[in-house]
Design an enzyme around this catalytic site. Structure first.
Site, PDB file in Angstrom:
ATOM      1  N   ASP A   8      10.512  54.147  35.751  1.00  0.00           N
ATOM      2  CA  ASP A   8      10.535  53.258  34.367  1.00  0.00           C
ATOM      3  C   ASP A   8      10.141  54.477  33.245  1.00  0.00           C
ATOM      4  O   ASP A   8       9.269  54.942  33.428  1.00  0.00           O
ATOM      5  CB  ASP A   8       9.328  52.342  34.401  1.00  0.00           C
ATOM      6  CG  ASP A   8       9.280  51.423  35.617  1.00  0.00           C
ATOM      7  OD1 ASP A   8       9.807  51.797  36.758  1.00  0.00           O
ATOM      8  OD2 ASP A   8       9.064  50.056  35.396  1.00  0.00           O
ATOM      9  N   GLU A  39      13.352  49.489  31.796  1.00  0.00           N
ATOM     10  CA  GLU A  39      12.705  48.298  31.198  1.00  0.00           C
ATOM     11  C   GLU A  39      11.723  48.407  30.309  1.00  0.00           C
ATOM     12  O   GLU A  39      11.159  47.562  29.505  1.00  0.00           O
ATOM     13  CB  GLU A  39      12.144  47.362  32.485  1.00  0.00           C
ATOM     14  CG  GLU A  39      10.938  47.996  33.005  1.00  0.00           C
ATOM     15  CD  GLU A  39       9.914  46.952  33.550  1.00  0.00           C
ATOM     16  OE1 GLU A  39      10.355  45.629  33.491  1.00  0.00           O
ATOM     17  OE2 GLU A  39       8.973  47.357  33.939  1.00  0.00           O
ATOM     18  N   ASN A  40      10.948  49.684  30.078  1.00  0.00           N
ATOM     19  CA  ASN A  40       9.806  49.998  29.420  1.00  0.00           C
ATOM     20  C   ASN A  40      10.569  50.769  28.035  1.00  0.00           C
ATOM     21  O   ASN A  40       9.548  51.388  27.513  1.00  0.00           O
ATOM     22  CB  ASN A  40       8.710  50.452  29.841  1.00  0.00           C
ATOM     23  CG  ASN A  40       8.211  49.541  31.120  1.00  0.00           C
ATOM     24  OD1 ASN A  40       8.325  49.818  32.250  1.00  0.00           O
ATOM     25  ND2 ASN A  40       7.717  48.353  30.934  1.00  0.00           N
ATOM     26  N   HIS A  68      10.656  42.745  32.134  1.00  0.00           N
ATOM     27  CA  HIS A  68      10.710  43.149  30.668  1.00  0.00           C
ATOM     28  C   HIS A  68      12.115  43.154  30.338  1.00  0.00           C
ATOM     29  O   HIS A  68      12.476  43.300  29.269  1.00  0.00           O
ATOM     30  CB  HIS A  68      10.306  44.480  30.375  1.00  0.00           C
ATOM     31  CG  HIS A  68       8.599  44.175  30.443  1.00  0.00           C
ATOM     32  ND1 HIS A  68       7.641  43.563  29.669  1.00  0.00           N
ATOM     33  CD2 HIS A  68       7.763  45.166  31.400  1.00  0.00           C
ATOM     34  CE1 HIS A  68       6.359  43.769  29.953  1.00  0.00           C
ATOM     35  NE2 HIS A  68       6.339  44.620  31.125  1.00  0.00           N
ATOM     36  N   HIS A 181       4.952  52.305  37.771  1.00  0.00           N
ATOM     37  CA  HIS A 181       4.860  53.587  37.212  1.00  0.00           C
ATOM     38  C   HIS A 181       3.941  54.655  37.890  1.00  0.00           C
ATOM     39  O   HIS A 181       3.814  55.884  37.132  1.00  0.00           O
ATOM     40  CB  HIS A 181       4.033  53.514  35.784  1.00  0.00           C
ATOM     41  CG  HIS A 181       4.881  52.506  35.114  1.00  0.00           C
ATOM     42  ND1 HIS A 181       4.709  52.415  33.733  1.00  0.00           N
ATOM     43  CD2 HIS A 181       5.921  51.347  35.234  1.00  0.00           C
ATOM     44  CE1 HIS A 181       5.407  51.283  33.238  1.00  0.00           C
ATOM     45  NE2 HIS A 181       6.238  50.713  34.292  1.00  0.00           N
TER      46      HIS A 181
HETATM   47 FE   LIG Z   1       8.153  45.809  35.135  1.00  0.00          FE
HETATM   48 FE   LIG Z   2       7.737  49.262  33.993  1.00  0.00          FE
END
Ligand SMILES: [Fe+2]
Ligand SMILES: [Fe+2]
Length: 271
Positions: A8, A39-40, A68, A181
């Site tokens: 991520d 996604e982040n 997300h 993460h």
């Molecule tokens: Fe996620």
């Molecule tokens: Fe994430």
């Protein structure tokens, strides 16, 4: 064939690290295909069109999302126009975009990528990931049209990720976890030939709470009140894994964790 999958991307620091480093890594590590979980990438919440372009321009061949997926509203339209971005297979019945896609890697070989969301400890309920993955695996047998099959299992629980790895063993080249993460150290090639790692880690600030500002997160833990978690500032590192795959069978030969930007014993033989 050699594949890099990065965990991520957390905000500006993660994007910058990828833009600066990935073009060189593609050459130096002789990568055939690169997947990045995005996604982040936009302030920790979702992926905007502009930031997706940054990651694609840096050399990502495929971007996966997660819970997300549509936090940045422009992704609702952009994902329909950009086949290199995948949302989870089991996100919602009415979700735009695709959960799996056949890509062309360097040299013309085909790579199948899919993503599923887990159900355990997630903030919202999602449909069964196992039947979603099963459907795609059944229609794309390993060693067939695709030289490699990649499954991104996006969830909280290590048990659910590990179960997915074994569920796909012998039917996918690679199963990796995203979302938490924090890189795990359990990389393995399972008995059926599927490479597996419970979590890839993140591309974000090294001294942080999973990419967010340490003091803000700590403050909330100490006083028990909800807080605003700004993104952390500082040196970023790239985390993920490199996988070598036998393109004739689709089986993994080896998997190695990547922690680029850390000093110490992360560097070794594969690169
Ligand atoms: Fe996620
Ligand atoms: Fe994430």
């Amino acid at each position: 064939m050699r594949i890099l999958f990065l965990g991520d991307v957390m905000g500006r620091a993660g994007r910058a690290a990828i833009a600066e480093t990935l073009p060189r890594l593609k050459t130096d590590w002789r990568l055939d295909f690169v997947v990045v979980n995005g996604e982040n990438a936009t302030s920790g919440v979702g992926l905007s069109q502009a930031h997706a372009q940054v990651l694609l321009n840096a050399g990502a061949d495929c971007l996966t999302l997660g819970d997300h997926a549509f936090d940045q509203r422009d992704m609702l339209q952009f994902i329909e126009r950009e086949p290199r971005i995948l949302r989870p297979l089991n996100y919602a019945k009415t979700a735009p975009g695709r959960g799996h896609q056949l890509f062309e890697a360097k040299g013309g070989r085909k790579v199948l990528v899919m993503q599923a969301l887990g159900q355990v400890f997630m903030k919202r309920p999602f449909a069964d990931p196992f039947s979603a993955v099963e459907g795609v695996l059944r229609s794309h047998p390993l060693g067939g049209l695709a030289a490699a099959t990649i499954v991104d299992i996006h969830c909280e629980a290590t048990s659910e990720k590990m179960a997915t790895g074994h569920f796909c063993d012998g039917r996918a080249s690679l199963v990796v976890g995203t979302h938490t993460h924090v890189q795990t150290s359990d990389e393995v090639v399972l008995p059926g030939g599927t490479a597996y790692l419970t979590d890839l880690g993140m591309s974000g600030v090294k001294d942080s709470a999973i990419g967010r500002d340490l003091q803000a997160v700590l403050g909330t833990f100490l006083n028990g009140m909800p807080g605003k978690f700004d993104m952390a500032n500082g040196d970023a590192l790239l985390e993920g894994a490199i996988i070598d795959i036998d393109a004739r069978t689709g089986r993994a030969k080896r998997i190695e964790r990547v922690r680029e930007g850390m000093s110490g014993p992360a560097q070794n033989a594969l690169r």
